[in-house]
Motif scaffolding. Structure first.
Motif, PDB file in Angstrom:
ATOM      1  N   ASP A  25       2.199   4.291  -3.271  1.00 18.18           N
ATOM      2  CA  ASP A  25       2.304   5.369  -4.228  1.00 18.18           C
ATOM      3  C   ASP A  25       3.622   5.118  -4.946  1.00 18.18           C
ATOM      4  OD1 ASP A  25       0.728   7.794  -2.217  1.00 18.18           O
ATOM      5  OD2 ASP A  25       0.198   7.297  -4.277  1.00 18.18           O
TER       6      ASP A  25
ATOM      7  N   GLY B 276      -6.583   4.198  -4.228  1.00 18.56           N
ATOM      8  CA  GLY B 276      -7.323   5.425  -4.514  1.00 18.56           C
ATOM      9  C   GLY B 276      -7.814   6.171  -3.289  1.00 18.56           C
ATOM     10  N   PHE B 277      -7.506   5.678  -2.077  1.00 16.52           N
ATOM     11  CA  PHE B 277      -7.942   6.409  -0.879  1.00 16.52           C
ATOM     12  C   PHE B 277      -7.119   7.669  -0.692  1.00 16.52           C
ATOM     13  CE2 PHE B 277      -9.291   2.087   0.352  1.00 16.52           C
ATOM     14  CZ  PHE B 277     -10.620   2.366   0.577  1.00 16.52           C
ATOM     15  N   ARG B 278      -7.772   8.674  -0.191  1.00 11.36           N
ATOM     16  CA  ARG B 278      -7.023   9.883   0.153  1.00 11.36           C
ATOM     17  C   ARG B 278      -6.405   9.701   1.525  1.00 11.36           C
ATOM     18  NH1 ARG B 278     -11.392  12.007  -2.567  1.00 11.36           N
ATOM     19  NH2 ARG B 278     -10.965  13.808  -3.896  1.00 11.36           N
TER      20      ARG B 278
ATOM     21  N   HIS C  67      -2.378  12.613  -0.084  1.00  9.37           N
ATOM     22  CA  HIS C  67      -1.664  11.608  -0.879  1.00  9.37           C
ATOM     23  C   HIS C  67      -2.717  10.618  -1.339  1.00  9.37           C
ATOM     24  CE1 HIS C  67       2.428  12.586   0.863  1.00  9.37           C
ATOM     25  NE2 HIS C  67       1.593  13.295   1.598  1.00  9.37           N
ATOM     26  N   ARG C  68      -2.367   9.831  -2.333  1.00 10.67           N
ATOM     27  CA  ARG C  68      -3.297   8.800  -2.795  1.00 10.67           C
ATOM     28  C   ARG C  68      -2.708   7.427  -2.532  1.00 10.67           C
ATOM     29  NH1 ARG C  68      -8.618   9.749  -4.546  1.00 10.67           N
ATOM     30  NH2 ARG C  68      -8.663  11.869  -5.336  1.00 10.67           N
ATOM     31  N   SER C  69      -3.512   6.568  -2.006  1.00 15.05           N
ATOM     32  CA  SER C  69      -3.052   5.184  -1.874  1.00 15.05           C
ATOM     33  C   SER C  69      -3.220   4.508  -3.232  1.00 15.05           C
ATOM     34  CB  SER C  69      -3.905   4.453  -0.836  1.00 15.05           C
ATOM     35  OG  SER C  69      -5.169   4.165  -1.400  1.00 15.05           O
ATOM     36  N   SER C  70      -2.604   3.337  -3.378  1.00 17.12           N
ATOM     37  CA  SER C  70      -2.742   2.630  -4.657  1.00 17.12           C
ATOM     38  C   SER C  70      -4.193   2.253  -4.902  1.00 17.12           C
ATOM     39  CB  SER C  70      -1.848   1.383  -4.676  1.00 17.12           C
ATOM     40  OG  SER C  70      -2.147   0.614  -3.529  1.00 17.12           O
TER      41      SER C  70
ATOM     42  N   ARG D  24      -6.514   8.427   7.178  1.00 13.23           N
ATOM     43  CA  ARG D  24      -7.715   8.609   6.355  1.00 13.23           C
ATOM     44  C   ARG D  24      -8.550   9.757   6.941  1.00 13.23           C
ATOM     45  NH1 ARG D  24      -9.083   3.097   4.378  1.00 13.23           N
ATOM     46  NH2 ARG D  24     -11.229   3.782   4.124  1.00 13.23           N
TER      47      ARG D  24
END
Ligand code: B12
Length: 355
Positions: A13, A60-62, A55-58, A27
């Motif tokens: 992020d 796009g995972f939550r 939060h979002r990973s780069s 996750r």
């Protein structure tokens, strides 16, 4: 972002890249395992109430934090106290004061026997469902259900919760269970998997002396109120029209309501006449003639008493008979058809046949 088969993945992020698997950021599957609540429910709580703030990973995972986990556990606890999901979420998010909301719930009546050990809330039972040993921290009320809890479906758990609340004359608790179920499952599933089996069990429990007639009446009336809520406006619209009634003397109309709700879900209009209806007066009172009349009874004598009316009516409108008091033989005698299935299945079959 890369992810290896161990489930660890590098995420980013901005400049604060972290690695999944580090304490506190997980996750949804891992969160679900830890708290013992399905990822489907967690997502619903996230989108409906904003309970989770991932939060979002780069990639796009939550990713969920320890704060998310804390909120979910608190939500689960409050549902167990009888709050509706919406109310519980407001409390967790600090929009409502917990004490004020809980104060509005009726206290559990005194001098009632303790609930059976294998009863619990839907949320805590789902927690136990996560696995026989729970997650690393156990479920929110880990171990409450005992060894075979993991094998039980959320519907079993819901029935247990409903039973427990209704046995204690706790209608708010029962409505909380309904709210929670309806937030997670379709109306048809709740009716088929929870309401109908609950009613069956009530009969057995009453016969065995496990509950009093007073408890049974209370439960029936709470359920009836809930079904009436689901049925609101069901006579309106433009679909085919079904008239639902019980013959004179017959008071068991809950299954008929269940049937009507499912039919309504498929676009039918439902004219509900309910218990103790003078069957012979139905058709003359209704214009245009309905597409279907369904008469349900638990006692065959109450149907036999109106055999002539049914025979006459069957020359004008299709009639179906249902309930323990009906049979294919009797239906045949009066020119009607017999609905052998349960109310949900029967309605679904009619919907499938008329689509
Ligand atoms: C709730 C209830 C009541 C409530 C009814 C409230 C209401 N508005 O409906 C009240 C408290 C009023 C009540 C009263 C009585 N009840 Co009562 N009641 C029940 C209970 C617990 C649930 C009934 C129910 O809704 N079942 C759900 C339906 C889906 O299950 P089912 O009836 O087995 O039906 C199956 C099929 O026939 C079919 N089906 C049933 N209806 C319909 C309708 C349609 C459209 C379709 C497609 C299918 C279908 O679906 C089921 C299969 O999945 C049952 C227990 C039980 N096992 O059902 C006793 C039960 C029906 N009652 C019983 C009795 C004896 C009475 C009373 C005589 C008690 C008394 N001494 O006062 C009175 C009679 C009242 C009267 N004159 O009708 C007996 C009936 C025995 C019999 N066959 O004659 C039962 C079975 C209890 C028992 N184990 O002894 N009752």
């Amino acid at each position: 972002m890369s992810e290896d088969t161990s489930g660890r993945s590098d995420i980013g992020d901005g400049s604060n890249d972290v690695t999944v698997g580090e304490p506190g950021l997980v996750r949804i599957g891992e969160l679900s395992r830890r708290v013992g609540i399905s990822d489907h429910t967690l997502r619903a709580w996230e989108t409906r109430y904003g309970l989770l703030r991932p939060h979002r990973s780069s990639g796009g995972f939550r990713l969920y934090s320890a704060d998310d986990e804390r909120r979910v556990r608190r939500m689960s606890h409050l549902l167990g106290r009888g709050l509706s999901p919406a109310e519980a979420a407001r409390v967790v998010l600090g929009e409502r004061d917990e004490d004020t909301v809980l104060l509005r719930l009726p206290p559990p009546p005194e001098n009632l026997p303790p609930p059976p050990e294998n009863t619990t809330t839907l949320a805590s039972a789902q927690a136990a469902q996560a696995g026989p040993h729970g997650g690393p921290h156990g479920g929110p009320q880990g171990g409450l259900l005992g060894g075979d809890a993991a094998a039980r479906s959320p519907f079993h758990a819901a029935r247990d919760s409903l039973t427990r609340a209704l046995d204690r004359f706790n209608d708010a608790g029962a409505h909380g269970v309904f709210d929670e179920m309806l937030a997670q499952f379709s109306v048809e599933a709740v009716l088929r998997e929870v309401v109908v089996p609950f009613l069956h069990t009530q009969g057995e429990r009453w016969q065995n002396g496990d509950i009093s007639l007073i408890q049974e009446h209370f439960a029936s009336n709470v359920i009836r109120g809930r079904l009436a809520g689901l049925a609101r406006g069901w006579a309106s619209g433009a679909g085919p029209r079904a008239v639902l009634a019980c013959p004179p003397g017959e008071l068991h109309d809950l299954a008929l309501m269940v049937f009507g709700i499912v039919l309504r879900g498929g676009g039918w209009r439902v004219v509900f006449l309910g218990a103790d209806t003078p069957v012979g007066q139905i058709v003359p009172a209704l214009t245009p003639t309905p597409q279907l009349v369904v008469i349900a009874a638990t006692n065959r004598h109450r149907l036999e008493a109106v055999a002539d009316d049914l025979r006459e009516m069957s020359g004008v409108v299709p009639i179906s008979l249902a309930g323990v008091g009906a049979s294919a033989r009797f239906a045949d005698r009066v020119g009607a058809t017999y609905l052998p299935d349960d109310p949900v299945g029967a309605a679904q079959r009619i919907l499938a046949a008329t689509r």
